[in-house]
Design an enzyme around this catalytic site. Structure first.
Site, PDB file in Angstrom:
ATOM      1  N   GLU A   1      -9.350 -38.276 -14.649  1.00  0.00           N
ATOM      2  CA  GLU A   1     -10.483 -38.919 -16.175  1.00  0.00           C
ATOM      3  C   GLU A   1      -9.264 -38.336 -16.732  1.00  0.00           C
ATOM      4  O   GLU A   1     -10.071 -37.616 -18.082  1.00  0.00           O
ATOM      5  CB  GLU A   1     -11.392 -36.873 -15.883  1.00  0.00           C
TER       6      GLU A   1
ATOM      7  N   GLU B   1     -16.813 -38.372  -4.636  1.00  0.00           N
ATOM      8  CA  GLU B   1     -17.048 -36.867  -5.053  1.00  0.00           C
ATOM      9  C   GLU B   1     -19.171 -38.541  -4.810  1.00  0.00           C
ATOM     10  O   GLU B   1     -19.770 -36.941  -6.149  1.00  0.00           O
ATOM     11  CB  GLU B   1     -17.121 -36.656  -7.160  1.00  0.00           C
TER      12      GLU B   1
HETATM   13  O1  G3I Z   1     -13.180 -19.105  -9.433  1.00  0.00           O
HETATM   14  C1  G3I Z   1     -13.617 -18.575 -10.293  1.00  0.00           C
HETATM   15  C2  G3I Z   1     -14.702 -17.470  -9.697  1.00  0.00           C
HETATM   16  O2  G3I Z   1     -13.314 -16.352  -9.918  1.00  0.00           O
HETATM   17  C3  G3I Z   1     -15.243 -16.541 -11.077  1.00  0.00           C
HETATM   18  O3  G3I Z   1     -16.187 -15.188 -10.339  1.00  0.00           O
HETATM   19  C4  G3I Z   1     -16.917 -17.277 -10.795  1.00  0.00           C
HETATM   20  C5  G3I Z   1     -17.892 -17.276 -11.486  1.00  0.00           C
HETATM   21  O4  G3I Z   1     -18.495 -18.144 -12.241  1.00  0.00           O
HETATM   22  O5  G3I Z   1     -16.105 -18.832 -11.459  1.00  0.00           O
HETATM   23  C6  G3I Z   1     -15.497 -19.419 -10.881  1.00  0.00           C
HETATM   24  O6  G3I Z   1     -14.773 -20.720 -11.197  1.00  0.00           O
HETATM   25  C7  G3I Z   1     -16.093 -21.519 -10.932  1.00  0.00           C
HETATM   26  C8  G3I Z   1     -15.495 -22.696 -10.282  1.00  0.00           C
HETATM   27  O7  G3I Z   1     -15.839 -23.677 -10.316  1.00  0.00           O
HETATM   28  C9  G3I Z   1     -15.101 -22.560  -8.893  1.00  0.00           C
HETATM   29  O8  G3I Z   1     -16.088 -21.820  -7.831  1.00  0.00           O
HETATM   30  C10 G3I Z   1     -16.137 -21.930 -12.450  1.00  0.00           C
HETATM   31  O9  G3I Z   1     -16.696 -21.412 -13.611  1.00  0.00           O
HETATM   32  C11 G3I Z   1     -16.831 -23.157 -12.309  1.00  0.00           C
HETATM   33  O10 G3I Z   1     -17.164 -24.065 -13.549  1.00  0.00           O
HETATM   34  C12 G3I Z   1     -16.196 -24.734 -11.501  1.00  0.00           C
HETATM   35  O11 G3I Z   1     -17.788 -25.444 -11.835  1.00  0.00           O
HETATM   36  C13 G3I Z   1     -16.126 -26.857 -10.390  1.00  0.00           C
HETATM   37  C14 G3I Z   1     -16.688 -27.771 -11.388  1.00  0.00           C
HETATM   38  O12 G3I Z   1     -15.907 -28.774 -11.090  1.00  0.00           O
HETATM   39  C15 G3I Z   1     -15.713 -27.446 -13.141  1.00  0.00           C
HETATM   40  O13 G3I Z   1     -15.665 -28.925 -13.252  1.00  0.00           O
HETATM   41  C16 G3I Z   1     -17.328 -27.163  -9.365  1.00  0.00           C
HETATM   42  O14 G3I Z   1     -17.343 -26.451  -8.240  1.00  0.00           O
HETATM   43  C17 G3I Z   1     -17.087 -28.733  -8.909  1.00  0.00           C
HETATM   44  O15 G3I Z   1     -17.940 -28.902  -8.168  1.00  0.00           O
HETATM   45  C18 G3I Z   1     -16.718 -29.582 -10.052  1.00  0.00           C
HETATM   46  O16 G3I Z   1     -16.073 -31.212  -9.469  1.00  0.00           O
HETATM   47  C19 G3I Z   1     -16.048 -31.480 -11.040  1.00  0.00           C
HETATM   48  C20 G3I Z   1     -14.527 -32.438 -10.197  1.00  0.00           C
HETATM   49  O17 G3I Z   1     -13.591 -31.817  -9.352  1.00  0.00           O
HETATM   50  C21 G3I Z   1     -14.076 -33.472 -10.850  1.00  0.00           C
HETATM   51  N1  G3I Z   1     -15.364 -34.580 -10.687  1.00  0.00           N
HETATM   52  C22 G3I Z   1     -15.905 -33.903 -12.059  1.00  0.00           C
HETATM   53  C23 G3I Z   1     -16.927 -32.138 -11.346  1.00  0.00           C
HETATM   54  C24 G3I Z   1     -18.387 -31.694 -12.264  1.00  0.00           C
HETATM   55  O18 G3I Z   1     -16.694 -31.080 -13.257  1.00  0.00           O
END
Ligand code: G3I
Length: 344
Positions: free
Chosen positions: A167, A274
């Protein structure tokens, strides 16, 4: 006819070894008159007919969930750690690497014969504050090199594809580089630096650039195309482009196949990295079919990976974008994908 198709699917490992992607059309034609939903095929078996992989992003903490694991293992043969290889997960503090969760996913994939995609080495998001707040180009370049050399060496031989840079283009103009700490301090050269460093750390992994909103031809995909063309002309190591394919039912770009093909014509493989499509029912099923057909029409489109296993744990949960619903029931979109993969 059904009998011969079932025999073909039973021979999938043999067929996959013998049939390469360009022969998909012939194989598909032979299978065309059998309704796919009446066969016992899985997504990975159906994709194997044309020598492709069918994957999903997976989360380490869900490996304790028996229903989740059963579906992951049965249907998919490529696994992408959803978050566990991202910079904030793996090097939250400078020089201190935390590989436990990613290692669990890689070991799980290996135990099931799944190919692993590493995701992602350099990305502006899920980036720890110690990197985001850097203001010295020299220190940032050292940090990038150190991160890549540690992570790519750690997984060397176990990760088949790396999303090296993710990205890097802007959301507003879409053709310009995104305003990240990498871009501000290192300029355009940061992507090239990342690819060269990854190749040095792991000479065997295939190196991909990955982005969203590049599935059709538009100013953003034109900018990525120019980047890949430039890399190929100067010998910067790049092997594949990842089209994330976060899409919406009824809005799949009509020129997706042509767009994938123009990238393939540059001499790179193209992967859907994805894939998820917001929606439900027939509209969602039709859009999934359109996307999978676009990939099958391009011989270098060799991997289709979903952004997750089930709507239950999707990052777009309210948009129900995946092939299994929250109860792990196959959705109409599952049947349409299977049918297209088999040739229906
Ligand atoms: O690790 C923390 C954890 O310690 C905490 O307790 C918890 C509470 O909400 O959050 C955890 O982190 C989260 C992480 O996923 C792991 O579960 C984040 O808040 C959350 O924002 C994060 O979301 C991910 C997202 O990327 C972030 O941008 C999604 O799972 C993931 O599917 C998504 O994937 C991305 C791709 O990598 C790239 N393309 C876009 C896509 C969406 O952004």
């Amino acid at each position: 006819m059904r009998k011969s198709l079932e025999a073909l699917l039973a021979m999938v490992p043999v067929v996959a070894a013998l049939v390469v992607a360009p022969n998909a059309a012939a194989t598909a034609q032979a299978a065309a008159s059998t309704p796919a939903s009446t066969t016992a095929a899985t997504l990975k078996d159906a994709a194997s007919i044309s020598g492709r992989l069918f994957g999903a992003a997976a989360a380490a903490n869900l490996l304790r969930d028996a229903e989740y694991v059963a579906t992951l293992n049965r249907e998919f043969n490529q696994l992408t750690p959803e978050n566990e290889m991202k910079w904030d997960f793996i090097e939250p503090n400078r020089g201190l690497f935390n590989y436990a969760a990613a290692d669990r996913l890689v070991s799980h994939a290996e135990s099931q014969g799944m190919t692993v995609r590493g995701h992602a080495l350099v990305w502006h998001s899920q980036l720890p504050a110690w990197v985001q707040n850097m203001n010295s180009p020299g220190q940032l370049l050292t940090a990038v090199h150190n991160h890549i050399s540690n992570v790519a060496s750690h997984f060397s031989g176990r990760v088949a594809y790396w999303n090296v840079a993710n990205e890097a283009f802007d959301d507003t103009s879409r053709a310009a580089r995104r305003n990240s700490v990498f871009q501000r301090l290192l300029g355009d050269a940061w992507i090239e630096e990342a690819f060269r460093a990854t190749r040095a750390a792991d000479p065997t992994a295939k190196l991909c650039y990955s982005d969203y909103f590049i599935e059709g031809q538009n100013p953003k995909s034109d900018a990525v195309y120019a980047l890949v063309k430039d890399f190929k002309s100067r010998g910067v190591p790049i092997d594949c482009v990842g089209f994330q394919a976060h899409l919406t039912s009824g809005a799949v770009p009509a020129d997706m196949r042509a767009n994938l093909q123009r990238f393939a014509d540059l001499g790179v493989d193209v992967h859907l990295t994805e894939l998820d499509i917001a929606g439900s029912g027939t509209a969602q099923a039709d859009s999934y079919a359109q996307v999978v057909r676009s990939c099958l029409a391009v011989s270098r489109c060799t991997v289709i990976t979903l952004s997750g296993v089930t709507d239950k744990f999707s990052w777009r949960v309210s948009q129900t974008p995946l092939l299994f619903d929250r109860y792990y029931t196959k959705k109409p979109a599952y049947d349409s994908v299977l049918s297209v993969l088999i040739g229906g």
